[in-house]
Design a protein around this motif. Structure first.
Motif, PDB file in Angstrom:
ATOM      1  N   GLY A 238       0.829  -1.195   0.000  1.00 47.22           N
ATOM      2  CA  GLY A 238       0.000   0.000   0.000  1.00 47.22           C
ATOM      3  C   GLY A 238       0.866   1.248   0.000  1.00 47.22           C
ATOM      4  N   ALA A 239       0.629   2.143   0.962  1.00 42.71           N
ATOM      5  CA  ALA A 239       1.391   3.386   1.040  1.00 42.71           C
ATOM      6  C   ALA A 239       2.723   3.200   1.746  1.00 42.71           C
ATOM      7  N   SER A 240       2.894   2.121   2.504  1.00 42.75           N
ATOM      8  CA  SER A 240       4.096   1.931   3.304  1.00 42.75           C
ATOM      9  C   SER A 240       5.126   1.091   2.562  1.00 42.75           C
ATOM     10  N   ALA A 241       6.364   1.125   3.068  1.00 41.13           N
ATOM     11  CA  ALA A 241       7.429   0.321   2.486  1.00 41.13           C
ATOM     12  C   ALA A 241       8.425  -0.039   3.579  1.00 41.13           C
ATOM     13  N   SER A 242       9.068  -1.191   3.422  1.00 40.91           N
ATOM     14  CA  SER A 242      10.112  -1.596   4.363  1.00 40.91           C
ATOM     15  C   SER A 242      11.320  -2.092   3.593  1.00 40.91           C
ATOM     16  N   LEU A 243      12.508  -1.938   4.198  1.00 43.32           N
ATOM     17  CA  LEU A 243      13.767  -2.321   3.574  1.00 43.32           C
ATOM     18  C   LEU A 243      14.570  -3.187   4.529  1.00 43.32           C
ATOM     19  N   THR A 244      15.190  -4.228   3.991  1.00 46.90           N
ATOM     20  CA  THR A 244      16.177  -5.002   4.732  1.00 46.90           C
ATOM     21  C   THR A 244      17.404  -5.149   3.847  1.00 46.90           C
ATOM     22  N   PHE A 245      18.577  -5.240   4.459  1.00 44.44           N
ATOM     23  CA  PHE A 245      19.779  -5.351   3.649  1.00 44.44           C
ATOM     24  C   PHE A 245      20.937  -5.939   4.439  1.00 44.44           C
ATOM     25  N   SER A 246      21.879  -6.489   3.692  1.00 49.37           N
ATOM     26  CA  SER A 246      23.129  -6.994   4.236  1.00 49.37           C
ATOM     27  C   SER A 246      24.205  -6.672   3.215  1.00 49.37           C
ATOM     28  N   GLU A 247      25.204  -5.890   3.619  1.00 48.26           N
ATOM     29  CA  GLU A 247      26.195  -5.395   2.666  1.00 48.26           C
ATOM     30  C   GLU A 247      27.597  -5.451   3.251  1.00 48.26           C
ATOM     31  N   GLN A 248      28.549  -5.702   2.390  1.00 44.60           N
ATOM     32  CA  GLN A 248      29.960  -5.546   2.716  1.00 44.60           C
ATOM     33  C   GLN A 248      30.468  -4.340   1.929  1.00 44.60           C
ATOM     34  N   LEU A 249      31.004  -3.349   2.618  1.00 44.18           N
ATOM     35  CA  LEU A 249      31.435  -2.104   1.983  1.00 44.18           C
ATOM     36  C   LEU A 249      32.894  -1.813   2.308  1.00 44.18           C
ATOM     37  N   GLY A 250      33.621  -1.332   1.328  1.00 44.35           N
ATOM     38  CA  GLY A 250      34.968  -0.808   1.529  1.00 44.35           C
ATOM     39  C   GLY A 250      34.947   0.684   1.297  1.00 44.35           C
ATOM     40  N   ILE A 251      35.186   1.465   2.341  1.00 39.43           N
ATOM     41  CA  ILE A 251      35.052   2.923   2.282  1.00 39.43           C
ATOM     42  C   ILE A 251      36.433   3.565   2.279  1.00 39.43           C
ATOM     43  N   GLN A 252      36.651   4.485   1.362  1.00 31.94           N
ATOM     44  CA  GLN A 252      37.878   5.272   1.330  1.00 31.94           C
ATOM     45  C   GLN A 252      37.501   6.743   1.286  1.00 31.94           C
ATOM     46  N   HIS A 253      37.757   7.451   2.379  1.00 32.43           N
ATOM     47  CA  HIS A 253      37.378   8.849   2.535  1.00 32.43           C
ATOM     48  C   HIS A 253      38.377   9.487   3.493  1.00 32.43           C
ATOM     49  N   SER A 254      38.551  10.791   3.398  1.00 31.20           N
ATOM     50  CA  SER A 254      39.515  11.473   4.261  1.00 31.20           C
ATOM     51  C   SER A 254      39.178  11.321   5.734  1.00 31.20           C
ATOM     52  N   ALA A 255      37.882  11.171   6.068  1.00 24.72           N
ATOM     53  CA  ALA A 255      37.481  11.056   7.467  1.00 24.72           C
ATOM     54  C   ALA A 255      37.410   9.616   7.952  1.00 24.72           C
ATOM     55  N   TYR A 256      37.280   8.654   7.019  1.00 21.77           N
ATOM     56  CA  TYR A 256      37.207   7.250   7.427  1.00 21.77           C
ATOM     57  C   TYR A 256      37.586   6.350   6.259  1.00 21.77           C
ATOM     58  N   SER A 257      38.424   5.342   6.546  1.00 25.28           N
ATOM     59  CA  SER A 257      38.756   4.316   5.569  1.00 25.28           C
ATOM     60  C   SER A 257      38.689   2.966   6.257  1.00 25.28           C
ATOM     61  N   GLY A 258      38.002   2.021   5.642  1.00 24.38           N
ATOM     62  CA  GLY A 258      37.912   0.696   6.231  1.00 24.38           C
ATOM     63  C   GLY A 258      36.871  -0.159   5.551  1.00 24.38           C
ATOM     64  N   SER A 259      36.912  -1.443   5.862  1.00 28.80           N
ATOM     65  CA  SER A 259      35.922  -2.398   5.372  1.00 28.80           C
ATOM     66  C   SER A 259      34.900  -2.615   6.472  1.00 28.80           C
ATOM     67  N   VAL A 260      33.629  -2.442   6.150  1.00 29.85           N
ATOM     68  CA  VAL A 260      32.575  -2.547   7.151  1.00 29.85           C
ATOM     69  C   VAL A 260      31.480  -3.492   6.670  1.00 29.85           C
ATOM     70  N   SER A 261      30.770  -4.075   7.644  1.00 24.28           N
ATOM     71  CA  SER A 261      29.582  -4.871   7.385  1.00 24.28           C
ATOM     72  C   SER A 261      28.372  -4.075   7.831  1.00 24.28           C
ATOM     73  N   VAL A 262      27.368  -3.945   6.968  1.00 24.10           N
ATOM     74  CA  VAL A 262      26.167  -3.165   7.274  1.00 24.10           C
ATOM     75  C   VAL A 262      24.960  -4.096   7.184  1.00 24.10           C
ATOM     76  N   VAL A 263      24.214  -4.234   8.290  1.00 21.09           N
ATOM     77  CA  VAL A 263      23.086  -5.155   8.354  1.00 21.09           C
ATOM     78  C   VAL A 263      21.904  -4.457   9.012  1.00 21.09           C
ATOM     79  N   SER A 264      20.712  -4.671   8.480  1.00 24.70           N
ATOM     80  CA  SER A 264      19.504  -4.129   9.104  1.00 24.70           C
ATOM     81  C   SER A 264      19.054  -5.089  10.210  1.00 24.70           C
ATOM     82  N   GLU A 265      19.251  -4.698  11.477  1.00 27.83           N
ATOM     83  CA  GLU A 265      18.793  -5.517  12.596  1.00 27.83           C
ATOM     84  C   GLU A 265      17.272  -5.474  12.714  1.00 27.83           C
ATOM     85  N   GLN A 266      16.706  -4.319  12.430  1.00 33.44           N
ATOM     86  CA  GLN A 266      15.259  -4.147  12.353  1.00 33.44           C
ATOM     87  C   GLN A 266      14.957  -3.488  11.013  1.00 33.44           C
TER      88      GLN A 266
END
Length: 322
Positions: A232-260
């Motif tokens: 209907g009008a609502s929506a929900s998202l779930t995800f599981s991702e492996q990301l490698g981030i390179q930025h002046s403020a943060y660099s690293g490999s992270v795991s991102v998971v939707s707990e809820q």
């Protein structure tokens, strides 16, 4: 759902997911892992928020099948491409179409069974030349192939599977530039006129940004799965991702998971009304909890002892700027 600004990664993801295909990307070397600290947790959270924005565009794609009125211009591009199907049987069809803001998209369509419909085995190459939609200009190529197709979306039920390959797809909005290379698959299922799901799986994806207010950055995605449900009008998202981030403020490999599951109450929501996301690397874990409206809470376990060391209330609109 609408975004607070034309988020280019989400726009690019939607462009690709709207049409599908198979192709190649590189396998970038992940950056050396850096722990999440009180000093860099907001920058890390900004990457998470952008991930959710991209997922929201996937939900908008499923919304386009449910309502028949797509929310984003990228879907309109896909519809225009699909509308290029020849009126007479022709196994290979080539054409070029203008984009609403200027530029064009060239389409080479292979109708493998010559039935004038999108069916398994059909494939296409789309080449964007300064194609501008909603102020975002695209250049680059992606290849698509349909792996499965059944039902009739216009009649209310249908299913489609697609694979795609992204080749130097570049989106420009103002001074901000985003480039993408990699592979993905997409599954779309419409169960009724009010309920639809979309699941995207990405591999060896590389996204690079430049010209933004937060400086240059790159995100490698060795693997990721994002699932969106429109009810209907609502929506929900779930995800599981492996990301490698390179930025002046943060660099690293992270795991991102939707707990809820990340939840939107209506299509007009700028931000989720609920949901909880866990981002982990090394010993450190960062939780982002959506509180409704522009508000969210960050909780950081910096040393891996299971306790929360730092808690901070943040505005999602401010994270958008990082």
């Amino acid at each position: 759902m609408t975004s607070s600004r034309p988020y280019l990664i989400a726009a690019s993801a939607l462009l690709l997911s709207a049409c599908g295909g198979g192709g190649g990307g590189s396998s970038p070397t992940p950056p050396v892992s850096q722990e999440i600290t009180a000093a860099n947790m907001e920058t890390t959270a900004a990457v998470v928020v952008n991930t959710v924005d991209a997922g929201a565009s996937l939900a908008d794609l499923s919304d386009s099948f449910v309502t028949g009125s797509p929310a984003l211009a990228r879907v309109r591009v896909a519809e225009r491409v699909i509308g290029l199907a020849p009126k007479v049987a022709a196994q290979v069809y080539d054409a070029s179409q203008p984009c609403t803001g200027g530029g064009s998209v060239a389409v080479s369509l292979n109708d493998s069974d010559n039935n004038l419909a999108l069916t398994a085995g059909d494939s296409a190459r789309l080449s964007f030349a300064n194609c501008t939609e909603d102020g975002v200009s695209f250049n680059g190529i992606y290849d698509l192939s349909i792996t499965a197709a059944s039902g009739d979306f216009l009649a209310g039920t249908g299913a489609m599977g697609m694979s795609l390959g992204i080749h130097n797809l570049v989106g420009v909005y103002g001074t901000e530039r985003v480039s993408m290379n990699g592979n993905a698959t997409l599954s779309l299922i419409q169960s009724s006129t009010t309920y639809a799901t979309a699941t995207m799986t990405m591999s060896n994806m590389l996204v690079a940004t430049s010209g933004g207010t937060a400086g240059d950055a790159s995100v490698s995605i060795p693997s990721a799965t994002i699932a969106a449900v429109r009810n209907g009008a609502s929506a929900s998202l779930t995800f599981s991702e492996q990301l490698g981030i390179q930025h002046s403020a943060y660099s690293g490999s992270v795991s991102v998971v939707s707990e809820q599951a990340v939840y939107y109450t209506s299509r007009s929501d700028l931000y989720p009304s609920a949901g909880r996301i866990r981002t982990s690397t090394g010993k450190s874990t960062l939780w982002l909890t959506y509180l409704g409206g522009d508000a969210a809470q960050l909780d950081l376990d910096a040393n891996g002892d299971g306790g929360v060391d730092t808690t901070k209330q943040v505005k999602l609109s401010e994270l958008d700027k990082l």
